[in-house]
Design an enzyme around this catalytic site. Structure first.
Site, mmCIF file in Angstrom:
data_model
loop_
_atom_site.group_PDB
_atom_site.id
_atom_site.type_symbol
_atom_site.label_atom_id
_atom_site.label_comp_id
_atom_site.label_asym_id
_atom_site.label_seq_id
_atom_site.Cartn_x
_atom_site.Cartn_y
_atom_site.Cartn_z
ATOM 1 N N HIS A 1 0.224 -11.972 0.657
ATOM 2 C CA HIS A 1 -0.802 -11.123 0.188
ATOM 3 C C HIS A 1 -1.671 -11.934 -0.873
ATOM 4 O O HIS A 1 -2.734 -11.839 -0.950
ATOM 5 C CB HIS A 1 -0.099 -9.902 -0.291
ATOM 6 N N TYR B 1 0.946 -1.154 0.034
ATOM 7 C CA TYR B 1 -0.136 -0.012 -0.035
ATOM 8 C C TYR B 1 0.749 1.364 0.061
ATOM 9 O O TYR B 1 1.634 1.657 0.897
ATOM 10 C CB TYR B 1 -0.862 -0.034 1.361
#
Length: 282
Positions: free
Chosen positions: A116, A58
């Site tokens: 992830h 992010y």
């Protein structure tokens, strides 16, 4: 919101975490927004939203820096989740990525560290690295994100399901595919599911069915969408709030109890799956 109104879920480790957390996707991308993002996260912590989800991906680490600033002085009050990119999930790469996240977060440990999504690096290599990080005290426990049933079954050949804290996946009214097989699989294996993008990044909010149900409850469409996700007691959700006002609105979903009529309306507009669908991601 009074803290006692929060619902909790028990992870396989025995840790109790709120079913409602704070997401940070898209935080840390613009310097002009950072102080507001920090303030929003801090207000969430004060209101019992102690689970904060972030990732090295992010804003190229920017979101982790925002989280680090927000939890400064209250680290022990927070259950911190971050993620390693699959391209970094080799034996040494996972450890290096975790150390980078720890530095950006300004903490000595991450409570829950996730892969992830599944990449080209063998799962065994990533699993061994995760277990090493647990032994080193750099993470409390680990889990995965964006794993479908076949991925989970492959993982189960390497570990016991008790070792995996959660599977974080896309789930909302418009993305119900996991109800066909993934949610039942996780439930039968005592694996909590963490739902990201529960309001489809706000794209759901003007849908007539949501508006109709919201009017019945004197609520907002966002609150109805969140209450719908949380109807399943094996699910944690992590909506991102861009402002304190938005965060307080989201918390209001915890007091909403949907009725049969509401489910009929929402199922008609967003039908549950009748067959297996590929796992969706954003």
């Amino acid at each position: 919101m009074a803290r006692q109104r929060m619902r909790y879920i028990t992870l396989p480790s025995g840790d109790d975490v709120p079913v409602f957390g704070q997401g940070t996707w898209f935080m840390g991308e613009r310097s002009s927004d950072i102080q507001r993002e920090i303030q929003t996260l801090r207000h969430g912590i004060e209101r019992g939203l102690s689970l904060i989800d972030t990732a090295e991906m992010y804003a190229d680490g920017g979101a982790e820096r925002v989280v680090g600033a927000a939890i400064k002085g209250c680290r022990d009050d927070v259950f911190l989740v971050s993620k390693v990119l699959p391209s970094n999930a080799s034996a040494q790469g996972t450890i290096a990525a975790c150390e980078g996240s720890l530095k950006r977060l300004g903490t000595e440990y991450i409570d829950l560290y996730l892969l992830h999504w599944r990449g080209h690096i063998p799962l065994k290599e990533t699993v061994n690295a995760m277990e090493d990080l647990v032994e080193q005290g750099k993470i409390g426990q680990w889990g995965i994100s964006n794993f479908d049933v076949n991925d989970l079954e492959a993982l189960m050949t390497l570990v016991d399901n008790e070792q995996i804290a959660t599977n974080q996946v896309l789930y909302n009214l418009s993305r119900r595919g996991i109800e066909y097989d993934l949610l039942p699989w996780c439930r039968s294996n005592s694996m909590p599911v963490m739902a990201y993008s529960p309001i489809e990044q706000a794209r759901l909010l003007e849908h007539p069915a949501l508006v109709t149900v919201a009017k019945r409850h004197h609520a907002t469409p966002a609150q109805i969408a969140l209450a719908w996700v949380l109807r399943d007691h094996n699910i944690i959700t992590i909506p991102k709030a861009s402002t304190v006002e938005h965060m307080i609105e989201n918390i209001g979903s915890l007091s909403i109890h949907l009725e049969h009529e509401d489910y009929v309306t929402l199922d008609a507009a967003f039908p549950p799956p009748s067959r297996k669908k590929p796992l969706e991601m954003l």
